[in-house]
Design a protein around this motif. Structure first.
Motif, mmCIF file in Angstrom:
data_model
loop_
_atom_site.group_PDB
_atom_site.id
_atom_site.type_symbol
_atom_site.label_atom_id
_atom_site.label_comp_id
_atom_site.label_asym_id
_atom_site.label_seq_id
_atom_site.Cartn_x
_atom_site.Cartn_y
_atom_site.Cartn_z
ATOM 1 N N GLY A 115 0.794 -1.218 0.000
ATOM 2 C CA GLY A 115 0.000 0.000 0.000
ATOM 3 C C GLY A 115 0.827 1.269 0.000
ATOM 4 O O GLY A 115 0.364 2.322 -0.447
ATOM 5 N N ASN A 116 2.055 1.178 0.515
ATOM 6 C CA ASN A 116 2.984 2.311 0.544
ATOM 7 C C ASN A 116 4.332 1.843 -0.001
ATOM 8 O O ASN A 116 5.279 1.620 0.754
ATOM 9 C CB ASN A 116 3.147 2.849 1.974
ATOM 10 C CG ASN A 116 1.903 3.544 2.477
ATOM 11 O OD1 ASN A 116 1.418 4.486 1.870
ATOM 12 N ND2 ASN A 116 1.373 3.067 3.600
ATOM 13 N N PRO A 117 4.412 1.665 -1.319
ATOM 14 C CA PRO A 117 5.637 1.102 -1.901
ATOM 15 C C PRO A 117 6.788 2.099 -1.918
ATOM 16 O O PRO A 117 6.582 3.315 -1.956
ATOM 17 C CB PRO A 117 5.206 0.750 -3.330
ATOM 18 C CG PRO A 117 4.114 1.730 -3.635
ATOM 19 C CD PRO A 117 3.383 1.942 -2.335
ATOM 20 N N ALA A 118 7.999 1.561 -1.890
ATOM 21 C CA ALA A 118 9.198 2.389 -1.997
ATOM 22 C C ALA A 118 9.338 2.919 -3.422
ATOM 23 O O ALA A 118 8.718 2.415 -4.363
ATOM 24 C CB ALA A 118 10.428 1.573 -1.619
ATOM 25 N N ALA A 190 12.218 11.057 -9.203
ATOM 26 C CA ALA A 190 11.118 10.321 -9.831
ATOM 27 C C ALA A 190 9.891 11.216 -9.909
ATOM 28 O O ALA A 190 9.461 11.777 -8.895
ATOM 29 C CB ALA A 190 10.798 9.053 -9.042
ATOM 30 N N LEU A 191 9.335 11.351 -11.091
ATOM 31 C CA LEU A 191 8.125 12.143 -11.250
ATOM 32 C C LEU A 191 6.995 11.519 -10.437
ATOM 33 O O LEU A 191 6.839 10.299 -10.394
ATOM 34 C CB LEU A 191 7.733 12.217 -12.725
ATOM 35 C CG LEU A 191 8.677 13.021 -13.630
ATOM 36 C CD1 LEU A 191 8.228 12.924 -15.084
ATOM 37 C CD2 LEU A 191 8.739 14.482 -13.184
ATOM 38 N N GLY A 192 6.237 12.372 -9.769
ATOM 39 C CA GLY A 192 5.125 11.888 -8.966
ATOM 40 C C GLY A 192 5.505 11.493 -7.557
ATOM 41 O O GLY A 192 4.660 10.992 -6.815
ATOM 42 N N THR A 193 6.768 11.733 -7.168
ATOM 43 C CA THR A 193 7.235 11.324 -5.840
ATOM 44 C C THR A 193 7.986 12.461 -5.166
ATOM 45 O O THR A 193 8.778 13.159 -5.805
ATOM 46 C CB THR A 193 8.173 10.105 -5.943
ATOM 47 O OG1 THR A 193 7.480 9.029 -6.575
ATOM 48 C CG2 THR A 193 8.623 9.654 -4.560
ATOM 49 N N VAL A 194 7.733 12.638 -3.871
ATOM 50 C CA VAL A 194 8.483 13.603 -3.060
ATOM 51 C C VAL A 194 9.151 12.842 -1.920
ATOM 52 O O VAL A 194 8.628 11.835 -1.446
ATOM 53 C CB VAL A 194 7.569 14.714 -2.503
ATOM 54 C CG1 VAL A 194 7.013 15.559 -3.639
ATOM 55 C CG2 VAL A 194 6.426 14.131 -1.674
ATOM 56 N N CYS A 195 10.313 13.323 -1.499
ATOM 57 C CA CYS A 195 11.096 12.605 -0.493
ATOM 58 C C CYS A 195 11.692 13.577 0.516
ATOM 59 O O CYS A 195 11.913 14.753 0.212
ATOM 60 C CB CYS A 195 12.234 11.817 -1.148
ATOM 61 S SG CYS A 195 11.700 10.632 -2.400
ATOM 62 N N ALA A 196 11.970 13.059 1.704
ATOM 63 C CA ALA A 196 12.667 13.831 2.732
ATOM 64 C C ALA A 196 13.638 12.905 3.438
ATOM 65 O O ALA A 196 13.341 11.729 3.664
ATOM 66 C CB ALA A 196 11.684 14.431 3.733
ATOM 67 N N ALA A 197 14.810 13.437 3.782
ATOM 68 C CA ALA A 197 15.850 12.646 4.441
ATOM 69 C C ALA A 197 16.339 13.380 5.684
ATOM 70 O O ALA A 197 16.572 14.588 5.646
ATOM 71 C CB ALA A 197 17.014 12.390 3.484
ATOM 72 N N VAL A 198 16.494 12.629 6.761
ATOM 73 C CA VAL A 198 16.944 13.180 8.037
ATOM 74 C C VAL A 198 18.403 12.781 8.252
ATOM 75 O O VAL A 198 18.724 11.590 8.229
ATOM 76 C CB VAL A 198 16.082 12.650 9.198
ATOM 77 C CG1 VAL A 198 16.625 13.139 10.539
ATOM 78 C CG2 VAL A 198 14.630 13.066 9.013
ATOM 79 N N ILE A 211 12.170 9.121 3.935
ATOM 80 C CA ILE A 211 10.809 8.696 3.627
ATOM 81 C C ILE A 211 10.442 9.190 2.233
ATOM 82 O O ILE A 211 11.087 10.087 1.685
ATOM 83 C CB ILE A 211 9.792 9.247 4.649
ATOM 84 C CG1 ILE A 211 9.824 10.778 4.657
ATOM 85 C CG2 ILE A 211 10.062 8.691 6.035
ATOM 86 C CD1 ILE A 211 8.750 11.415 5.521
ATOM 87 N N SER A 212 9.400 8.609 1.663
ATOM 88 C CA SER A 212 8.895 9.077 0.375
ATOM 89 C C SER A 212 7.378 9.030 0.384
ATOM 90 O O SER A 212 6.763 8.257 1.126
ATOM 91 C CB SER A 212 9.448 8.219 -0.772
ATOM 92 O OG SER A 212 9.029 6.867 -0.643
ATOM 93 N N LEU A 213 6.780 9.869 -0.460
ATOM 94 C CA LEU A 213 5.328 9.949 -0.582
ATOM 95 C C LEU A 213 4.959 10.279 -2.024
ATOM 96 O O LEU A 213 5.745 10.920 -2.740
ATOM 97 C CB LEU A 213 4.771 11.053 0.328
ATOM 98 C CG LEU A 213 4.602 10.749 1.818
ATOM 99 C CD1 LEU A 213 4.395 12.045 2.589
ATOM 100 C CD2 LEU A 213 3.425 9.806 2.031
ATOM 101 N N PRO A 214 3.763 9.895 -2.449
ATOM 102 C CA PRO A 214 3.287 10.372 -3.749
ATOM 103 C C PRO A 214 3.177 11.893 -3.737
ATOM 104 O O PRO A 214 2.876 12.495 -2.697
ATOM 105 C CB PRO A 214 1.906 9.713 -3.883
ATOM 106 C CG PRO A 214 1.928 8.560 -2.933
ATOM 107 C CD PRO A 214 2.809 8.977 -1.800
ATOM 108 N N ALA A 215 3.400 12.513 -4.871
ATOM 109 C CA ALA A 215 3.409 13.976 -4.937
ATOM 110 C C ALA A 215 2.082 14.587 -4.505
ATOM 111 O O ALA A 215 2.055 15.694 -3.953
ATOM 112 C CB ALA A 215 3.763 14.424 -6.354
#
Length: 245
Positions: A115-118, A190-198, A211-215
């Motif tokens: 449901g929440n793919p990488a 990647a188009l359609g994806t946003v990410c954040a890194a700590v 982490i990553s999430l759909p845009a």
């Protein structure tokens, strides 16, 4: 036959030294084997259960574990994997652990669900660090010489219309990043994806949890990154040994 067995044993020993797995190219280099030979032997070892392959990395398989090899190392990796799975479920996003070692970006562990793919690795993560939050976060923790060395080997280039396209612009961005602040990237890898890194500092090793999430869920990115940062701060002491080895 004896020669093949010796080469296979060298590969097994090399894999055993990498508790977070290693790609075929690295194993071939470490064992002094030609890449086609290494690929052939690795496939055989996977087929026989002595190795397993996950996301392009090779790990000791069940047959090798029964021989008692690298049991402690596998346990440490399991600790990290279990922790990432807890964060994945509590935050509701895929969680990644990566580090910078020997001049390379290494994705050590990924925890996701159907449901929440990488993010799909459609372009080599190690070679496109300029384009994703993980790479930018790791590069921001390096000194200037190490950054320039990395970008000399893997120069910035266009991956999507949003990617930083030259080393100079990227270096300026890295210099402006605030220490211990999450690094955010929106559709640069990647188009359609946003990410954040700590960023995480374990000894002298540059590391990160990301982490990553759909845009279309971009509004969740920073709150989720802050939650991850809080979880890391709470558990980092108990994880430090596991993620530094």
């Amino acid at each position: 036959m004896i020669g093949s067995v010796q080469r296979a044993m060298r590969l097994l020993e090399s894999v055993a030294e990498h508790e977070y797995g290693a790609p075929a190219k690295q194993l071939a280099r470490e064992t002094g084997l030609a890449l086609p030979t290494a690929y052939h032997l690795l496939r055989t070892l996977v087929h026989e259960g002595y190795l397993r392959r996950d996301r392009g990395l090779f790990f000791l398989g069940e047959a090798a574990e029964r021989l008692g090899r690298s049991g402690a190392a596998q346990k440490r990796r399991s600790t990290v994997a279990d922790t990432l799975a807890q964060w994945r479920d509590s935050i509701g996003v895929p969680v990644y652990y990566a580090r910078y070692r020997d001049g390379e970006i290494e994705i050590m562990c990924v925890s996701d669900t159907p449901g929440n793919p990488a993010v799909e690795e459609w372009a080599d993560f190690g070679e496109t660090g300029h384009a994703h939050a993980i790479g930018q976060c790791l590069l921001s923790q390096l000194d200037e010489d190490a950054r320039r060395d990395h970008l000399d080997r893997y120069p910035a280039q266009s991956i999507t219309p949003y990617t930083v396209r030259d080393n100079r612009t990227l270096l300026r961005r890295l210099e402006r990043m605030r220490r211990m602040e999450p690094v955010v990237e929106r559709q640069e890898y990647a188009l359609g994806t946003v990410c954040a890194a700590v960023p995480i500092t374990v000894g002298t090793t540059a590391s990160t949890m990301a982490i990553s999430l759909p845009a279309h869920h971009a509004d969740r990115l920073l709150p989720a990154a802050r939650q991850l940062q809080s979880e890391i701060g709470r558990l980092l002491g108990s994880l430090a040994i596991s993620i530094s080895i």
